[in-house]
Design a protein around this motif. Structure first.
Motif, PDB file in Angstrom:
ATOM      1  N   THR A  92       0.829  -1.199   0.000  1.00 23.51           N
ATOM      2  CA  THR A  92       0.000   0.000   0.000  1.00 23.51           C
ATOM      3  C   THR A  92       0.862   1.248   0.000  1.00 23.51           C
ATOM      4  N   LEU A  93       1.899   1.279   0.817  1.00 25.37           N
ATOM      5  CA  LEU A  93       2.793   2.424   0.875  1.00 25.37           C
ATOM      6  C   LEU A  93       3.491   2.621  -0.466  1.00 25.37           C
ATOM      7  N   GLN A  94       3.922   1.546  -1.079  1.00 33.90           N
ATOM      8  CA  GLN A  94       4.587   1.642  -2.371  1.00 33.90           C
ATOM      9  C   GLN A  94       3.627   2.184  -3.429  1.00 33.90           C
ATOM     10  N   ARG A  95       2.367   1.750  -3.384  1.00 36.86           N
ATOM     11  CA  ARG A  95       1.379   2.214  -4.349  1.00 36.86           C
ATOM     12  C   ARG A  95       1.103   3.709  -4.168  1.00 36.86           C
ATOM     13  N   VAL A  96       1.023   4.163  -2.916  1.00 39.68           N
ATOM     14  CA  VAL A  96       0.782   5.577  -2.640  1.00 39.68           C
ATOM     15  C   VAL A  96       1.960   6.428  -3.095  1.00 39.68           C
ATOM     16  N   LEU A  97       3.165   5.931  -2.890  1.00 34.46           N
ATOM     17  CA  LEU A  97       4.340   6.693  -3.291  1.00 34.46           C
ATOM     18  C   LEU A  97       4.487   6.764  -4.807  1.00 34.46           C
ATOM     19  N   THR A  98       4.023   5.753  -5.525  1.00 30.07           N
ATOM     20  CA  THR A  98       4.123   5.785  -6.983  1.00 30.07           C
ATOM     21  C   THR A  98       3.021   6.636  -7.598  1.00 30.07           C
ATOM     22  N   GLN A  99       1.912   6.832  -6.897  1.00 25.91           N
ATOM     23  CA  GLN A  99       0.812   7.667  -7.379  1.00 25.91           C
ATOM     24  C   GLN A  99       0.452   8.691  -6.302  1.00 25.91           C
ATOM     25  N   PRO A 100       1.229   9.764  -6.194  1.00 26.02           N
ATOM     26  CA  PRO A 100       1.015  10.708  -5.102  1.00 26.02           C
ATOM     27  C   PRO A 100      -0.280  11.508  -5.215  1.00 26.02           C
ATOM     28  N   LEU A 101      -0.881  11.610  -6.394  1.00 25.87           N
ATOM     29  CA  LEU A 101      -2.102  12.391  -6.543  1.00 25.87           C
ATOM     30  C   LEU A 101      -3.368  11.571  -6.287  1.00 25.87           C
ATOM     31  N   ARG A 102      -3.219  10.267  -6.123  1.00 25.85           N
ATOM     32  CA  ARG A 102      -4.391   9.419  -5.886  1.00 25.85           C
ATOM     33  C   ARG A 102      -5.139   9.824  -4.614  1.00 25.85           C
ATOM     34  N   PRO A 103      -4.475   9.994  -3.468  1.00 25.21           N
ATOM     35  CA  PRO A 103      -5.223  10.411  -2.269  1.00 25.21           C
ATOM     36  C   PRO A 103      -5.888  11.775  -2.437  1.00 25.21           C
ATOM     37  N   LEU A 104      -5.254  12.664  -3.190  1.00 27.60           N
ATOM     38  CA  LEU A 104      -5.839  13.976  -3.435  1.00 27.60           C
ATOM     39  C   LEU A 104      -7.115  13.850  -4.265  1.00 27.60           C
ATOM     40  N   GLY A 105      -7.091  13.024  -5.294  1.00 26.39           N
ATOM     41  CA  GLY A 105      -8.273  12.825  -6.123  1.00 26.39           C
ATOM     42  C   GLY A 105      -9.431  12.232  -5.351  1.00 26.39           C
ATOM     43  N   VAL A 106      -9.143  11.263  -4.516  1.00 29.04           N
ATOM     44  CA  VAL A 106     -10.193  10.643  -3.702  1.00 29.04           C
ATOM     45  C   VAL A 106     -10.739  11.655  -2.689  1.00 29.04           C
ATOM     46  N   THR A 107      -9.855  12.419  -2.069  1.00 25.49           N
ATOM     47  CA  THR A 107     -10.282  13.409  -1.077  1.00 25.49           C
ATOM     48  C   THR A 107     -11.154  14.482  -1.715  1.00 25.49           C
ATOM     49  N   VAL A 108     -10.747  14.976  -2.867  1.00 27.44           N
ATOM     50  CA  VAL A 108     -11.539  16.003  -3.552  1.00 27.44           C
ATOM     51  C   VAL A 108     -12.887  15.429  -3.987  1.00 27.44           C
ATOM     52  N   GLY A 109     -12.892  14.200  -4.482  1.00 29.27           N
ATOM     53  CA  GLY A 109     -14.151  13.567  -4.866  1.00 29.27           C
ATOM     54  C   GLY A 109     -15.107  13.437  -3.699  1.00 29.27           C
ATOM     55  N   VAL A 110     -14.604  13.011  -2.559  1.00 26.88           N
ATOM     56  CA  VAL A 110     -15.451  12.872  -1.369  1.00 26.88           C
ATOM     57  C   VAL A 110     -15.924  14.242  -0.886  1.00 26.88           C
ATOM     58  N   LEU A 111     -15.053  15.238  -0.921  1.00 29.75           N
ATOM     59  CA  LEU A 111     -15.437  16.591  -0.518  1.00 29.75           C
ATOM     60  C   LEU A 111     -16.549  17.133  -1.416  1.00 29.75           C
ATOM     61  N   LEU A 112     -16.458  16.870  -2.705  1.00 31.18           N
ATOM     62  CA  LEU A 112     -17.504  17.334  -3.616  1.00 31.18           C
ATOM     63  C   LEU A 112     -18.817  16.589  -3.407  1.00 31.18           C
ATOM     64  N   VAL A 113     -18.755  15.322  -3.031  1.00 32.01           N
ATOM     65  CA  VAL A 113     -19.981  14.593  -2.699  1.00 32.01           C
ATOM     66  C   VAL A 113     -20.639  15.218  -1.470  1.00 32.01           C
ATOM     67  N   VAL A 114     -19.835  15.602  -0.489  1.00 33.51           N
ATOM     68  CA  VAL A 114     -20.380  16.273   0.699  1.00 33.51           C
ATOM     69  C   VAL A 114     -21.000  17.619   0.307  1.00 33.51           C
ATOM     70  N   ALA A 115     -20.375  18.334  -0.622  1.00 29.60           N
ATOM     71  CA  ALA A 115     -20.935  19.600  -1.100  1.00 29.60           C
ATOM     72  C   ALA A 115     -22.271  19.379  -1.805  1.00 29.60           C
ATOM     73  N   THR A 116     -22.378  18.281  -2.540  1.00 23.91           N
ATOM     74  CA  THR A 116     -23.647  17.948  -3.189  1.00 23.91           C
ATOM     75  C   THR A 116     -24.730  17.693  -2.159  1.00 23.91           C
ATOM     76  N   LEU A 117     -24.389  16.931  -1.127  1.00 19.43           N
ATOM     77  CA  LEU A 117     -25.367  16.670  -0.071  1.00 19.43           C
ATOM     78  C   LEU A 117     -25.777  17.961   0.636  1.00 19.43           C
ATOM     79  N   ALA A 118     -24.845  18.882   0.803  1.00 15.91           N
ATOM     80  CA  ALA A 118     -25.161  20.171   1.423  1.00 15.91           C
ATOM     81  C   ALA A 118     -26.095  20.988   0.527  1.00 15.91           C
TER      82      ALA A 118
END
Length: 75
Positions: A7-33
């Motif tokens: 998992t750590l190796q996968r995160v280090l090879t794709q550093p923008l993956r957590p950002l994409g997931v976080t932004v996607g979840v944040l936008l879903v929360v904005a939709t619910l709001a």
């Protein structure tokens, strides 16, 4: 321990993956709001409220798609 190293190796090879997931979840929360803001009670015309609700649903679909694409990018 091998699973966490993978998992750590996968995160280090794709550093923008957590950002994409976080932004996607944040936008879903904005939709619910947006839906929780009950636009049908604040607009004078029902047409404007319907357009806002359709836009919120479309935004939710795009947001979930973004989060999914970011999460499953390496699968």
């Amino acid at each position: 321990m091998n699973g966490s190293a993978s998992t750590l190796q996968r995160v280090l090879t794709q550093p923008l993956r957590p950002l994409g997931v976080t932004v996607g979840v944040l936008l879903v929360v904005a939709t619910l709001a947006a839906v929780a803001g009950t636009p049908w009670q604040t607009h004078a015309s029902m047409t404007a409220a319907i357009v806002q609700m359709l836009a919120a649903v479309l935004m939710g679909v795009v947001d979930v798609g973004l989060a999914y694409i970011s999460w499953a990018a390496d699968a």
